[in-house]
Design an enzyme around this catalytic site. Sequence first.
Site, PDB file in Angstrom:
ATOM      1  N   ASP A 365       1.031  -1.407  -0.273  1.00 31.41           N
ATOM      2  CA  ASP A 365      -0.257  -0.125  -0.123  1.00 31.41           C
ATOM      3  C   ASP A 365       1.097   1.470   0.049  1.00 31.41           C
ATOM      4  O   ASP A 365       2.087   1.005  -0.145  1.00 31.41           O
ATOM      5  CB  ASP A 365      -1.276  -0.105   1.106  1.00 31.41           C
ATOM      6  CG  ASP A 365      -2.271   0.797   0.905  1.00 31.41           C
ATOM      7  OD1 ASP A 365      -2.525   2.102   1.440  1.00 31.41           O
ATOM      8  OD2 ASP A 365      -3.010   0.162   0.454  1.00 31.41           O
ATOM      9  N   CYS A 525     -10.646   3.027  -5.119  1.00 31.96           N
ATOM     10  CA  CYS A 525     -10.749   3.425  -3.570  1.00 31.96           C
ATOM     11  C   CYS A 525     -10.832   4.192  -3.565  1.00 31.96           C
ATOM     12  O   CYS A 525     -10.354   5.391  -4.866  1.00 31.96           O
ATOM     13  CB  CYS A 525      -9.719   3.064  -2.805  1.00 31.96           C
ATOM     14  SG  CYS A 525      -9.412   3.162  -1.512  1.00 31.96           S
ATOM     15  N   ASP A 533     -18.968   3.388  -7.418  1.00 28.42           N
ATOM     16  CA  ASP A 533     -19.805   3.580  -8.865  1.00 28.42           C
ATOM     17  C   ASP A 533     -19.627   2.991 -10.089  1.00 28.42           C
ATOM     18  O   ASP A 533     -18.382   2.257 -10.461  1.00 28.42           O
ATOM     19  CB  ASP A 533     -20.487   5.364  -8.733  1.00 28.42           C
ATOM     20  CG  ASP A 533     -18.762   6.257  -8.923  1.00 28.42           C
ATOM     21  OD1 ASP A 533     -18.060   5.581 -10.417  1.00 28.42           O
ATOM     22  OD2 ASP A 533     -18.065   6.397  -8.480  1.00 28.42           O
ATOM     23  N   GLU A 613      -5.338 -18.475  15.570  1.00 25.10           N
ATOM     24  CA  GLU A 613      -6.387 -18.336  14.791  1.00 25.10           C
ATOM     25  C   GLU A 613      -5.120 -18.175  13.592  1.00 25.10           C
ATOM     26  O   GLU A 613      -6.453 -17.697  12.834  1.00 25.10           O
ATOM     27  CB  GLU A 613      -5.823 -16.828  15.842  1.00 25.10           C
ATOM     28  CG  GLU A 613      -6.708 -16.007  17.212  1.00 25.10           C
ATOM     29  CD  GLU A 613      -5.868 -14.843  17.880  1.00 25.10           C
ATOM     30  OE1 GLU A 613      -6.811 -13.734  17.644  1.00 25.10           O
ATOM     31  OE2 GLU A 613      -4.486 -14.540  16.644  1.00 25.10           O
TER      32      GLU A 613
HETATM   33  C1  GLA Z   1      -7.128   5.463   1.963  1.00 23.87           C
HETATM   34  C2  GLA Z   1      -7.023   4.429   1.525  1.00 23.87           C
HETATM   35  C3  GLA Z   1      -6.441   3.171   2.488  1.00 23.87           C
HETATM   36  C4  GLA Z   1      -5.482   2.943   2.429  1.00 23.87           C
HETATM   37  C5  GLA Z   1      -4.586   4.605   2.131  1.00 23.87           C
HETATM   38  C6  GLA Z   1      -3.478   4.920   2.354  1.00 23.87           C
HETATM   39  O1  GLA Z   1      -7.386   5.980   2.537  1.00 23.87           O
HETATM   40  O2  GLA Z   1      -8.495   3.857   1.939  1.00 23.87           O
HETATM   41  O3  GLA Z   1      -6.862   1.573   2.440  1.00 23.87           O
HETATM   42  O4  GLA Z   1      -4.819   2.375   1.150  1.00 23.87           O
HETATM   43  O5  GLA Z   1      -5.269   5.538   1.901  1.00 23.87           O
HETATM   44  O6  GLA Z   1      -2.919   5.865   2.441  1.00 23.87           O
END
Ligand code: GLA
Length: 729
Positions: A365, A525, A533, A613
């Site tokens: 990410d 996202c 949408d 877990e």
């Molecule tokens: C947004 C996304 C998160 C993550 C952050 C990273 O908030 O929805 O899932 O990727 O940005 O900055």
Amino acid sequence: MSVYIDEKSRLFCIRTNNTEYQMKADEYGVLKHIWYGKKVGSDMSYLLEYPDVGFSGNPYCAGDDRTYSLNTLPLEYSCEGTGDYRISALSVTHSDGSNALDLRYKSHSVKKGKYSIKGLPAVYGDSEAETLEITLCDTASGIEVVLRYGVLEKLDIITRSAVIRNNGEKTAVINKAASLCLDIPFGDWEWIHFHGRHTMERVPERAPLFYGIQESSSTRGTSSHQQNPSVILCSPDCTEQSGECIGAFFVYSGSFSTKIEYDQLRQTRLTMGINPELFTWNLSAGEEFETPEAVITYSDNGLSQLSHNFHRVIRENICRGKYKLAERPILINNWEATYFDFDEEKILAIAKEASALGVDMLVLDDGWFGKRDGDTSGLGDWFVNENKIKGGLGKLVENVKALGMRFGIWFEPEMISEDSYLYRAHPDWAIQIPGRQPMRGRYQLLLDMSRKDVQDYLYGVMCDILRSADISYIKWDMNRSISDWYSAELPPERQGELPHRYMLGLYSLLERLTSEFPDVLFEGCSGGGGRFDAGMLYYCPQIWCSDDTDAFERTKIQYGTSYIYPVSAVGSHVSTVPNHQTGRITPIETRAITAMAGSFGYELDLGTLSDDEKADVEKQIKKFKKYGSLIHNGKYYRLSDPLKDNIAAWEFAAEDGSEILVQGMIFRTEPNMKRYSLKLAGLEPQALYKMAGTDEIITGSALMKGGILLPASWGDYSPVEIHLVRTEN
Ligand code: GLA
């Protein structure tokens, strides 16, 4: 064949398997809306008799007939300035400064196949689809409107879009051009719209219509967390399984407006389109403007049927590419595990744990690029930060692949940080108004996506990254609302075009990248579900549904989302407890059940879990692999209302009725609590169903009318899961 035209009476009928849509060009050439609802097979205009309604004037052509008024008749595409005082679909300022439009029938045509829209996402159909086009003309100005109807007969789906053409000699300015205008002269209706906020998207609200105009809209430059570009009108007695409802969603990701007017005669008008606020479009002589598309359906079997129609058209005729119907990889995302604080060792450690438990893909990410150790800098600098990822992306990806996993990566292409190489080189690429200080959102500014040089830059740097390593997935984020609309490239009179030009630029870039990298899975996202949408789903078959990963809250978000959007579109992950958004603690099994009602994954450091877990996680992954196809391809039924009930429960039923999976959670356990019986849906009444793990055999009828008895719950957020298979004896 789905379009039937009676040339003599100029009646246009669109018939799908279960629905019918009628319009008629009357003796004055006014295109009236006659009917949308159950298939009827008769010209329904006999119902449209109007009295002389006070203060409802009469067009000149009607002579002394005071009962003929544009203010009372149901119209197919309403205009302003000529006596219809209800919501207009189209508003144009002519070169002389006047605003009136009087559209009359000019011609029509029917074509095989579904029309497409230049530069915009839209439903696509196979050769069975049909397109009806009706051209209307305002003779005084030369403005023409082509109303386009795309018909997917088997799916009970009709699409709408309009082309506004300037056949006059001077520039006209479009102030508003709705994609959908739907008059419903009969019946009492309630409306359901989807509101919310960041981390709490798409909360359904159902309310009777009040006299006047109700609106659900966004002016944020995105479809937004706060309102969704979709709406349902339903009869007051409409339930999940019975009653009438009409739904509409917009295939567009920018500012939108959905308006419903309940008028003096208790008639209803629904319009949906680009939000006219902060929008104008200059239409020079000879030019045309195509509106985005709105999609409608009707059901007289309640809301489930409406949702099924929408789920199908989105999955099969909006989502595209390799992944549209394919099994999605189970992924692990490092965001909630590390935020910005990671290096390649930490990422590999997460990947190792995940691969041992059966996860398919690691997603890296935010924070891997430029100078990005927090959210104040680095956006726009899409090159690897080798202080964090030592040895570069290629090496990291190869190490992840050596674990048997694929690799995905996060981008936020539309953004620029002031503290970035990109901003220092191209401050004019940021959206801001000369002489004003721009609003910042999460410290960042936006790139002017209408500019070709900006699109080309992003295309270039993203291609470089995608070619530098074996990358199978992109998370395309967008973390602020847009303001300070101004493009350094547009002349003053065209600044009002920027919100739509931004969308055209964004879609063009998405189109180029998705065609260049057809094997890459794109996930949309926007701080979670801020741009959830059908426009984005045309490029990205799944969207991170919400930044709220708390299982309890997620059941509500996913419940609201399910009215319009299919389960496969919903990105959903198991995260750690206490949850990072709410502090709530829920059992890991419940978290997995909630995340399984989507495109499933994990977002936590698996290394922090106990051995028990971890064993649970391994089982969950196996379970999703087993039921994934039923979950994504089956029919989805809402079995409870988690906003009101003490239980969230939903059902996936195989298309052929052979298999059922019921999942959910009981929120609170009370002492001496009676066990829940949950009424199932969509089963064959006569068929016999066997409950997995027991010898119990029950008829479909018993399961639907009496219900299934759930095991007693224990503690809070107690998981529910029952699998039933149809049996012969
Ligand atoms: C947004 C996304 C998160 C993550 C952050 C990273 O908030 O929805 O899932 O990727 O940005 O900055």
